[in-house]
Motif scaffolding. Structure first.
Motif, mmCIF file in Angstrom:
data_model
loop_
_atom_site.group_PDB
_atom_site.id
_atom_site.type_symbol
_atom_site.label_atom_id
_atom_site.label_comp_id
_atom_site.label_asym_id
_atom_site.label_seq_id
_atom_site.Cartn_x
_atom_site.Cartn_y
_atom_site.Cartn_z
ATOM 1 N N CYS A 249 66.407 90.179 67.935
ATOM 2 C CA CYS A 249 65.896 91.285 67.232
ATOM 3 C C CYS A 249 65.208 91.304 66.087
ATOM 4 O O CYS A 249 64.304 91.982 65.798
ATOM 5 C CB CYS A 249 67.189 92.420 67.158
ATOM 6 S SG CYS A 249 67.758 92.927 68.575
ATOM 7 N N VAL A 250 65.353 90.097 65.532
ATOM 8 C CA VAL A 250 64.742 89.711 64.092
ATOM 9 C C VAL A 250 63.102 89.600 64.272
ATOM 10 O O VAL A 250 62.487 90.311 63.760
ATOM 11 C CB VAL A 250 65.286 88.533 63.292
ATOM 12 C CG1 VAL A 250 64.606 88.175 62.070
ATOM 13 C CG2 VAL A 250 66.861 89.009 62.995
ATOM 14 N N GLN A 251 62.853 88.857 65.267
ATOM 15 C CA GLN A 251 61.481 88.338 65.662
ATOM 16 C C GLN A 251 60.781 89.732 65.975
ATOM 17 O O GLN A 251 59.764 90.061 65.556
ATOM 18 C CB GLN A 251 61.252 87.614 66.495
ATOM 19 C CG GLN A 251 59.835 86.908 66.817
ATOM 20 C CD GLN A 251 59.274 86.472 65.492
ATOM 21 O OE1 GLN A 251 59.950 85.832 64.584
ATOM 22 N NE2 GLN A 251 57.802 86.380 65.440
ATOM 23 N N VAL A 252 61.413 90.544 66.579
ATOM 24 C CA VAL A 252 60.684 91.988 67.172
ATOM 25 C C VAL A 252 60.507 92.746 65.876
ATOM 26 O O VAL A 252 59.233 93.364 65.706
ATOM 27 C CB VAL A 252 61.745 92.616 68.370
ATOM 28 C CG1 VAL A 252 60.919 93.930 68.533
ATOM 29 C CG2 VAL A 252 61.788 91.845 69.637
ATOM 30 N N MET A 253 61.557 92.890 65.124
ATOM 31 C CA MET A 253 61.296 93.660 63.808
ATOM 32 C C MET A 253 60.272 93.162 62.725
ATOM 33 O O MET A 253 59.631 93.936 62.471
ATOM 34 C CB MET A 253 62.855 93.481 63.027
ATOM 35 C CG MET A 253 62.846 94.451 61.782
ATOM 36 S SD MET A 253 64.535 94.444 61.082
ATOM 37 C CE MET A 253 64.884 92.704 60.583
ATOM 38 N N ARG A 254 60.101 91.682 62.947
ATOM 39 C CA ARG A 254 59.139 91.220 62.089
ATOM 40 C C ARG A 254 57.675 91.689 62.427
ATOM 41 O O ARG A 254 56.852 91.948 61.723
ATOM 42 C CB ARG A 254 59.377 89.854 61.878
ATOM 43 C CG ARG A 254 60.071 89.201 61.058
ATOM 44 C CD ARG A 254 59.999 87.653 60.470
ATOM 45 N NE ARG A 254 60.712 87.224 59.905
ATOM 46 C CZ ARG A 254 61.721 86.731 59.836
ATOM 47 N NH1 ARG A 254 62.238 85.945 61.155
ATOM 48 N NH2 ARG A 254 62.285 85.819 59.003
ATOM 49 N N THR A 255 57.324 91.604 63.832
ATOM 50 C CA THR A 255 56.124 91.557 64.330
ATOM 51 C C THR A 255 55.467 92.944 64.955
ATOM 52 O O THR A 255 54.474 93.148 65.342
ATOM 53 C CB THR A 255 55.947 90.516 65.441
ATOM 54 O OG1 THR A 255 56.871 90.643 66.404
ATOM 55 C CG2 THR A 255 56.212 89.036 64.812
ATOM 56 N N GLU A 256 56.640 93.902 65.587
ATOM 57 C CA GLU A 256 56.187 95.032 66.197
ATOM 58 C C GLU A 256 56.135 96.337 65.553
ATOM 59 O O GLU A 256 55.846 97.336 66.350
ATOM 60 C CB GLU A 256 57.335 94.978 67.463
ATOM 61 C CG GLU A 256 57.208 93.801 68.424
ATOM 62 C CD GLU A 256 55.856 93.532 68.839
ATOM 63 O OE1 GLU A 256 55.290 94.498 69.210
ATOM 64 O OE2 GLU A 256 55.458 92.540 69.148
#
Length: 283
Positions: A249-256
């Motif tokens: 979820c962290v990567q999604v939160m960073r980019t989306e």
């Protein structure tokens, strides 16, 4: 001879046309624009349940309504003129993930396929923005031929600083996202920040043990503020960076998120911190 329509009239005409067409096309942000800031202490004429059991989630997640629903109204009590109010429809699942201040819904849409069996809710105080997300979700559902995707996300206009416990019972949630919140730079405005000693206790109340608060911002001062206040709370512990980076979820939160994309375009920093809800100590 009448002059050209102003921006407000154009927005109204566009959204009326959207409703008449059944929200078949993706909504356009320019017709849902609103001020970036909203005063959380103002009376926004919001409707909210008196307790979580009174909340009807069926309009937000119609695909998850329990099959056996009694639509008959309860019998009218003798001597009364109107039947009793219908109880809210039950869902097969409970809402487990909340995006506080969801903006235009980028995180919700991106997390939907990542967590297909989990109900995710965006909570947004701005009326125009929350309406955009609701129309966006409707359009996405219509565009999905199998009508299976995006059924697990919804958006609600709400003031979480005032009414979060009205919607969720104790230990109901597993994740809370706080993405690029309003920094409220002036010291006299710090009381309006979405992370504070008082609000952290409400997050601890609605989160189950092991649940996670996700925070991200491009303002270092705000990042330090959120870390300081969450670390100081006895119900939370900070998640180590190695474990944090392994969370999908962290990567999604960073980019989306929309704000995240804007920061990316401007080559700005992003400060991330995760906090786990600890078990309550024995009495």
């Amino acid at each position: 001879m009448p002059g050209p329509s102003n921006k407000k009239q154009k927005r109204l005409d566009y959204r009326q046309a959207q409703k008449e067409d059944g929200i078949t096309n993706m909504p356009k942000k320019k017709f849902y624009r609103q001020r970036a800031h909203a005063n959380p202490f103002s009376d926004h004429r919001l409707t909210y349940p008196t307790r979580p059991e009174d909340m009807d989630w069926s309009t937000f997640f119609p695909a998850f309504v329990a099959d056996a629903q009694l639509d008959q109204r309860p019998d009218t009590a003798e001597g009364t003129e109107s039947p009793a109010k219908l109880p809210p429809k039950k869902l097969t699942k409970e809402v487990e993930v909340v995006d506080i201040g969801c903006g235009f819904g980028g995180l919700l849409v991106a997390l939907s396929p990542v967590m297909p069996d989990t109900l995710l809710l965006g909570m947004e105080i701005r009326s125009q923005v929350s309406e955009f997300v609701q129309d966006r979700i409707k359009a996405l559902r219509i565009k999905d031929p199998g009508q299976k995707q995006f059924q697990n996300i919804g958006c609600l206009r709400a003031n979480t600083m005032k009414f979060l416990p009205n919607f969720f019972r104790k230990a109901q949630l597993s994740k809370i996202f706080i993405c690029f919140p309003d920094p409220h730079f002036k010291q006299r405005k710090h009381k309006a920040r979405i992370v504070s000693t008082t609000l952290n206790s409400e997050y601890a109340y609605v989160l189950k043990p092991g649940g996670i608060v996700y925070t991200i911002t491009d303002v270092e001062d705000l990042h330090k503020w959120m870390v300081q206040h969450l670390e100081a709370h006895p119900s939370f512990e900070r998640i180590p960076e190695e474990e944090q980076e392994a969370d999908a979820c962290v990567q999604v939160m960073r980019t989306e998120t929309e704000e995240g994309k804007k920061v990316e375009r401007n080559k700005g920093p992003k400060f991330v911190a995760l906090f786990r809800r600890m078990e309550d100590p024995p009495w």
